[in-house]
Design a protein around this motif. Sequence first.
Motif, PDB file in Angstrom:
ATOM      1  N   ALA A 197       1.019  -1.249  -0.161  1.00  0.00           N
ATOM      2  CA  ALA A 197       0.183  -0.092  -0.018  1.00  0.00           C
ATOM      3  C   ALA A 197       0.760   1.375  -0.079  1.00  0.00           C
ATOM      4  O   ALA A 197       1.874   1.386   0.717  1.00  0.00           O
ATOM      5  CB  ALA A 197      -0.902   0.038   1.239  1.00  0.00           C
ATOM      6  N   ASP A 198       0.558   2.206  -0.742  1.00  0.00           N
ATOM      7  CA  ASP A 198       0.771   3.526  -0.724  1.00  0.00           C
ATOM      8  C   ASP A 198      -0.302   4.398   0.089  1.00  0.00           C
ATOM      9  O   ASP A 198       0.239   5.271   0.886  1.00  0.00           O
ATOM     10  CB  ASP A 198       0.966   4.156  -2.159  1.00  0.00           C
ATOM     11  N   VAL A 199      -1.571   4.282  -0.117  1.00  0.00           N
ATOM     12  CA  VAL A 199      -2.482   4.591   0.440  1.00  0.00           C
ATOM     13  C   VAL A 199      -3.404   3.475   1.173  1.00  0.00           C
ATOM     14  O   VAL A 199      -3.850   2.812   0.389  1.00  0.00           O
ATOM     15  CB  VAL A 199      -3.412   5.881  -0.427  1.00  0.00           C
ATOM     16  N   VAL A 200      -3.704   3.777   2.362  1.00  0.00           N
ATOM     17  CA  VAL A 200      -4.931   2.812   3.085  1.00  0.00           C
ATOM     18  C   VAL A 200      -5.898   3.600   3.380  1.00  0.00           C
ATOM     19  O   VAL A 200      -6.082   4.374   3.995  1.00  0.00           O
ATOM     20  CB  VAL A 200      -4.049   1.857   4.057  1.00  0.00           C
ATOM     21  N   SER A 201      -7.029   2.885   2.629  1.00  0.00           N
ATOM     22  CA  SER A 201      -8.460   3.485   3.107  1.00  0.00           C
ATOM     23  C   SER A 201      -9.394   2.147   3.710  1.00  0.00           C
ATOM     24  O   SER A 201      -9.384   1.443   3.373  1.00  0.00           O
ATOM     25  CB  SER A 201      -9.160   4.073   1.963  1.00  0.00           C
ATOM     26  N   LEU A 202      -9.851   2.903   5.144  1.00  0.00           N
ATOM     27  CA  LEU A 202     -10.236   1.671   6.087  1.00  0.00           C
ATOM     28  C   LEU A 202     -12.122   1.513   5.987  1.00  0.00           C
ATOM     29  O   LEU A 202     -12.706   2.778   5.875  1.00  0.00           O
ATOM     30  CB  LEU A 202     -10.079   1.991   7.423  1.00  0.00           C
ATOM     31  N   HIS A 203     -12.690   0.696   5.418  1.00  0.00           N
ATOM     32  CA  HIS A 203     -13.937   0.646   5.270  1.00  0.00           C
ATOM     33  C   HIS A 203     -14.429  -0.601   5.943  1.00  0.00           C
ATOM     34  O   HIS A 203     -15.518  -1.249   5.511  1.00  0.00           O
ATOM     35  CB  HIS A 203     -14.119   0.458   3.836  1.00  0.00           C
ATOM     36  N   ARG A 204     -13.956  -1.000   7.169  1.00  0.00           N
ATOM     37  CA  ARG A 204     -14.392  -2.150   7.867  1.00  0.00           C
ATOM     38  C   ARG A 204     -14.114  -1.891   9.274  1.00  0.00           C
ATOM     39  O   ARG A 204     -13.155  -1.541   9.819  1.00  0.00           O
ATOM     40  CB  ARG A 204     -13.457  -3.459   7.581  1.00  0.00           C
ATOM     41  N   PRO A 205     -15.531  -1.990  10.228  1.00  0.00           N
ATOM     42  CA  PRO A 205     -15.317  -1.807  11.498  1.00  0.00           C
ATOM     43  C   PRO A 205     -14.709  -2.766  12.152  1.00  0.00           C
ATOM     44  O   PRO A 205     -14.265  -3.850  11.742  1.00  0.00           O
ATOM     45  CB  PRO A 205     -16.684  -1.694  11.903  1.00  0.00           C
ATOM     46  N   ALA A 206     -14.278  -2.408  13.553  1.00  0.00           N
ATOM     47  CA  ALA A 206     -13.677  -3.461  14.264  1.00  0.00           C
ATOM     48  C   ALA A 206     -14.692  -4.776  14.597  1.00  0.00           C
ATOM     49  O   ALA A 206     -15.742  -4.793  14.173  1.00  0.00           O
ATOM     50  CB  ALA A 206     -13.377  -3.059  15.559  1.00  0.00           C
ATOM     51  N   ASP A 207     -14.020  -5.945  14.936  1.00  0.00           N
ATOM     52  CA  ASP A 207     -14.953  -7.067  14.859  1.00  0.00           C
ATOM     53  C   ASP A 207     -15.590  -7.087  16.410  1.00  0.00           C
ATOM     54  O   ASP A 207     -15.440  -6.110  17.043  1.00  0.00           O
ATOM     55  CB  ASP A 207     -14.203  -8.214  14.709  1.00  0.00           C
ATOM     56  N   ALA A 208     -16.483  -8.161  16.717  1.00  0.00           N
ATOM     57  CA  ALA A 208     -16.844  -8.273  17.763  1.00  0.00           C
ATOM     58  C   ALA A 208     -16.008  -8.192  19.188  1.00  0.00           C
ATOM     59  O   ALA A 208     -16.492  -7.705  20.200  1.00  0.00           O
ATOM     60  CB  ALA A 208     -18.011  -9.500  17.908  1.00  0.00           C
ATOM     61  N   SER A 209     -14.961  -8.472  18.868  1.00  0.00           N
ATOM     62  CA  SER A 209     -13.983  -8.615  19.988  1.00  0.00           C
ATOM     63  C   SER A 209     -13.503  -7.096  20.490  1.00  0.00           C
ATOM     64  O   SER A 209     -12.858  -7.009  21.412  1.00  0.00           O
ATOM     65  CB  SER A 209     -12.669  -9.439  19.684  1.00  0.00           C
ATOM     66  N   GLY A 210     -13.882  -6.303  19.504  1.00  0.00           N
ATOM     67  CA  GLY A 210     -13.412  -4.985  19.842  1.00  0.00           C
ATOM     68  C   GLY A 210     -12.127  -4.574  19.605  1.00  0.00           C
ATOM     69  O   GLY A 210     -11.584  -3.400  19.700  1.00  0.00           O
ATOM     70  N   GLN A 211     -11.172  -5.470  19.010  1.00  0.00           N
ATOM     71  CA  GLN A 211     -10.020  -5.252  18.472  1.00  0.00           C
ATOM     72  C   GLN A 211     -10.065  -4.426  17.270  1.00  0.00           C
ATOM     73  O   GLN A 211     -10.721  -4.614  16.347  1.00  0.00           O
ATOM     74  CB  GLN A 211      -9.346  -6.648  18.195  1.00  0.00           C
ATOM     75  N   PRO A 212      -8.910  -3.347  17.127  1.00  0.00           N
ATOM     76  CA  PRO A 212      -8.965  -2.775  15.766  1.00  0.00           C
ATOM     77  C   PRO A 212      -8.572  -3.526  14.688  1.00  0.00           C
ATOM     78  O   PRO A 212      -7.936  -4.448  15.001  1.00  0.00           O
ATOM     79  CB  PRO A 212      -8.092  -1.672  16.144  1.00  0.00           C
ATOM     80  N   VAL A 213      -9.080  -3.128  13.486  1.00  0.00           N
ATOM     81  CA  VAL A 213      -8.630  -3.596  12.332  1.00  0.00           C
ATOM     82  C   VAL A 213      -7.123  -3.311  11.885  1.00  0.00           C
ATOM     83  O   VAL A 213      -6.248  -4.336  11.738  1.00  0.00           O
ATOM     84  CB  VAL A 213      -9.519  -3.362  11.170  1.00  0.00           C
ATOM     85  N   LEU A 214      -6.587  -2.574  12.209  1.00  0.00           N
ATOM     86  CA  LEU A 214      -5.209  -2.069  12.109  1.00  0.00           C
ATOM     87  C   LEU A 214      -4.736  -1.695  13.724  1.00  0.00           C
ATOM     88  O   LEU A 214      -5.052  -0.466  14.019  1.00  0.00           O
ATOM     89  CB  LEU A 214      -5.124  -0.666  11.250  1.00  0.00           C
ATOM     90  N   ASP A 215      -3.877  -2.419  14.049  1.00  0.00           N
ATOM     91  CA  ASP A 215      -3.377  -2.010  15.296  1.00  0.00           C
ATOM     92  C   ASP A 215      -1.686  -2.054  15.149  1.00  0.00           C
ATOM     93  O   ASP A 215      -1.346  -1.895  13.782  1.00  0.00           O
ATOM     94  CB  ASP A 215      -3.549  -3.245  16.240  1.00  0.00           C
ATOM     95  N   ALA A 216      -0.934  -1.882  15.987  1.00  0.00           N
ATOM     96  CA  ALA A 216       0.530  -1.576  15.808  1.00  0.00           C
ATOM     97  C   ALA A 216       1.074  -2.642  14.939  1.00  0.00           C
ATOM     98  O   ALA A 216       2.012  -2.159  14.013  1.00  0.00           O
ATOM     99  CB  ALA A 216       1.182  -1.777  17.301  1.00  0.00           C
ATOM    100  N   HIS A 217       0.734  -3.787  15.046  1.00  0.00           N
ATOM    101  CA  HIS A 217       1.533  -4.923  14.168  1.00  0.00           C
ATOM    102  C   HIS A 217       1.164  -4.589  12.851  1.00  0.00           C
ATOM    103  O   HIS A 217       2.203  -4.672  11.786  1.00  0.00           O
ATOM    104  CB  HIS A 217       0.876  -6.355  14.494  1.00  0.00           C
ATOM    105  N   HIS A 218      -0.163  -4.289  12.161  1.00  0.00           N
ATOM    106  CA  HIS A 218      -0.512  -3.822  10.855  1.00  0.00           C
ATOM    107  C   HIS A 218       0.300  -2.512  10.468  1.00  0.00           C
ATOM    108  O   HIS A 218       0.773  -2.336   9.389  1.00  0.00           O
ATOM    109  CB  HIS A 218      -1.870  -3.975  10.952  1.00  0.00           C
ATOM    110  N   LEU A 219       0.366  -1.553  11.464  1.00  0.00           N
ATOM    111  CA  LEU A 219       0.724  -0.403  10.965  1.00  0.00           C
ATOM    112  C   LEU A 219       2.315  -0.501  10.622  1.00  0.00           C
ATOM    113  O   LEU A 219       2.743   0.086   9.729  1.00  0.00           O
ATOM    114  CB  LEU A 219       0.701   0.749  11.986  1.00  0.00           C
ATOM    115  N   ASP A 220       2.923  -1.312  11.277  1.00  0.00           N
ATOM    116  CA  ASP A 220       4.245  -1.735  11.166  1.00  0.00           C
ATOM    117  C   ASP A 220       4.565  -2.335   9.483  1.00  0.00           C
ATOM    118  O   ASP A 220       5.833  -2.545   9.116  1.00  0.00           O
ATOM    119  CB  ASP A 220       4.935  -2.351  12.194  1.00  0.00           C
ATOM    120  N   LEU A 221       3.628  -2.611   9.032  1.00  0.00           N
ATOM    121  CA  LEU A 221       3.809  -3.614   7.889  1.00  0.00           C
ATOM    122  C   LEU A 221       3.878  -2.313   6.737  1.00  0.00           C
ATOM    123  O   LEU A 221       4.408  -2.777   5.707  1.00  0.00           O
ATOM    124  CB  LEU A 221       2.522  -4.283   7.664  1.00  0.00           C
ATOM    125  N   LEU A 222       3.281  -0.961   6.950  1.00  0.00           N
ATOM    126  CA  LEU A 222       3.202  -0.109   5.765  1.00  0.00           C
ATOM    127  C   LEU A 222       4.882   0.714   5.823  1.00  0.00           C
ATOM    128  O   LEU A 222       5.527   0.659   6.768  1.00  0.00           O
ATOM    129  CB  LEU A 222       2.208   0.922   6.294  1.00  0.00           C
TER     130      LEU A 222
END
Length: 318
Positions: A197-222
């Motif tokens: 990704a050069d640009v990430v656009s979020l169109h999906r809410p957190a799941d029922a657990s309340g965990q964010p779709v993008l957390d620190a681990h995911h952000l470090d992949l960018l």
Amino acid sequence: MSTCFITQPIHPEAIRFLQEQGFHTRLASQPTMDAVIAEVGDAEAIITRDLGFSAAAVAAVPRLRIIACHGSGTNAIAVAEAARRGIYVTRAVNANSRSVAEMTVALMLAAARRVCAADAAVRNGNWGFRYEGAGIELHGKTLALVGFGAIARDVARIAGLGLGMKVRAWSPSVPDDVFVAHGVERIASLEDLLRQADVVSLHRPADASGQPVLDAHHLDLLGNHAIIVNTSRGSAIDTRALRDRLVAGKLTAAALDVMPHEPPLPDEPALSSPAMILTPHMGATTQEALIRMAMMCVHQVMDCLAGKVPAHVVLPSG
């Protein structure tokens, strides 16, 4: 005469239409649940916006038959309690999709070209801001769509056809033929999508657990050049982790139209974040979308009170 109680202002055309159809309409004096509970009375129908409608509010309305949500998200409505009472909960499906998609692209462009910072610089007498760092051209860049519902599909069309971006998306729930029909490459995993990704656009809410779709681990992949835009739900991204990576220069910019708490709490990390554009959940706030959402609610109310099953009924989860 049936009464429709409205928790927050909706487009006046919809109110006029309801009244012309013989409905009595009442608007809460304040957009608070306490005011709603005190004032709702014997209403048979509710139209609510982001205030929602709590279990206590449901219990306070003995004749209630429908709660029509002026939007697509019903997380602030006591859907299970309404269902136990046989009360319909409906939502305004796709009525605001185009408006939110256009807001998404506007935020992408504003972040890429540092529009808000440039505006502030000019107002503060800093015409030399134009020499303080170049913006980013979006043409040819890879847009990663996290989720591929109606809004994301509109974003894909605008960004792909209008800006010449390479559009890729991840969604575990959307069938393959939808991706093919929109000319968007499907990526099998969120991690693989983010790495491209050069640009990430979020169109999906957190799941029922309340965990964010993008957390620190995911952000470090960018990559350090990446831009993030969120017009979905504030819970979809860890704003503290996002702020920390912007401060460290590990991301270029971010733009959020939604926050974990709305309005944001004083200690919300995004408020102290550099290279961050913040807007007050206004993606759906266009004249066109407001009319569509309000009129969809009105027709749902009218159908319900006429003894029909209204469109877009929401069922309790689980």
